[in-house]
Design an enzyme around this catalytic site. Structure first.
Site, PDB file in Angstrom:
ATOM      1  CE  LYS A 145      -3.739  -2.426   2.347  1.00 50.08           C
ATOM      2  NZ  LYS A 145      -4.555  -2.546   3.574  1.00 50.08           N
ATOM      3  CG  ASP A 228      -7.193  -9.948   6.529  1.00 50.54           C
ATOM      4  OD1 ASP A 228      -6.432  -8.984   6.704  1.00 50.54           O
ATOM      5  OD2 ASP A 228      -8.277  -9.864   5.918  1.00 50.54           O
TER       6      ASP A 228
END
Length: 292
Positions: A145, A228
């Site tokens: 990211k 996650d």
């Protein structure tokens, strides 16, 4: 916890690597007519000396990019650095002195500072987070990211702050995420197909968001599992399941406020997109020192 003042020694990026970024930034800034303000207000032969000064305490990153910004504008500018990337500095510290043609110094100023402030902000935030979990085995990693086009530089800044890099790109490793699993059918099938392609040099990681998926992934055999958006209590159970079977990586919205709780669970790695997409630039300025 206050950030560590120990320097992180990270091999500098070569001029050949960083030059395209600096050139592109200068071209963008100079536009079609160059620095018309400096041309209008400063005599062509005026010489000056300026200090690059930290206005906040933090970890410095981007010194070579700053140096190259001045050199590409005017190769007669003298750039004398007093610190190197990875060094902790206090507010008020002089990072470098630059001297030469005054117009050219000011032409390069913003490009040099843009790289320095942005990358030093990432390095400083990374150091703060690394220090906050120092008593635990977890290692802090960045993610993909990143700002498009700046990934190599941003990941370099993470290393200067004491963090580690996750994948540099899609070709580094196989990371099977939720959409890969949904399209391929199930975790077992996705892992089998990945193994058929990977060979022995490409690691395979799979993302799971519950313990049932984790067990399936472990049974299929992977190098690393990405846990996650799991709560600390679930992470603790997941780590116990993975002992001796795979390394563990926590991911998903982890912030400076939540990272310690995640580290306490015993995970091997903590992936934080925050490092490259949400950190604040470090305040660094270029101050007039004297005429030359």
């Amino acid at each position: 916890m206050s950030p560590s003042r120990l320097s992180v020694t990270e091999p500098a990026l070569a001029n050949l690597v960083i030059k395209p970024w600096v050139e592109a930034a200068l071209v963008e800034d100079l536009g079609r007519r160059g620095d018309v303000t400096s041309q209008a207000t400063i005599p062509a032969d005026k010489q000056a000396k300026l200090d690059i000064r930290a206005r906040q305490s933090g970890v410095i990153c981007g010194m070579d990019l700053a140096r190259l910004a001045f050199e590409l504008v005017d190769d007669e500018i003298e750039f004398c650095a007093t610190i190197t990337d990875g060094d902790w500095v206090d507010a008020g510290s002089i990072l470098a002195q630059v001297s030469g043609n005054a117009r050219n110094l000011l032409t390069a100023e913003r490009t040099a500072l843009n790289f320095l402030t942005h990358l030093s902000g990432i390095a400083t935030a990374t150091r703060q987070i690394v220090d906050s979990v120092a008593e635990f085995p977890a290692q802090i990693t960045c993610t993909r990211k990143t700002i498009p086009g700046l990934r190599v530089l941003q990941k370099y800044a993470v290393r200067c702050g004491g963090g580690r890099n996750h994948r540099l790109g899609l070709d580094d490793a196989i990371l099977i995420k939720d959409n890969h699993i949904a399209i391929s059918g199930d975790i077992t099938t996705a892992i089998a197909q990945a193994k058929a392609l990977a060979g022995h040099l490409i690691p395979i990681e799979v993302e799971v968001d519950n313990l049932e998926q984790l067990e399936e992934a472990l049974d299929a055999g992977v190098n690393l599992v990405l846990l996650d958006n799991m709560s600390p209590s679930m992470l603790t159970k997941a780590v116990a399941m993975c002992q001796g079977r795979a390394q563990t990586e926590a991911s998903g919205g982890i912030t400076p406020e939540s990272v310690v709780a995640v580290a306490k669970t015993g995970v091997d790695f903590i992936a934080m997109g925050y490092l490259t997409h949400s950190t604040t630039a470090l305040d660094i300025g270029l101050d007039f020192s004297s005429d030359v």
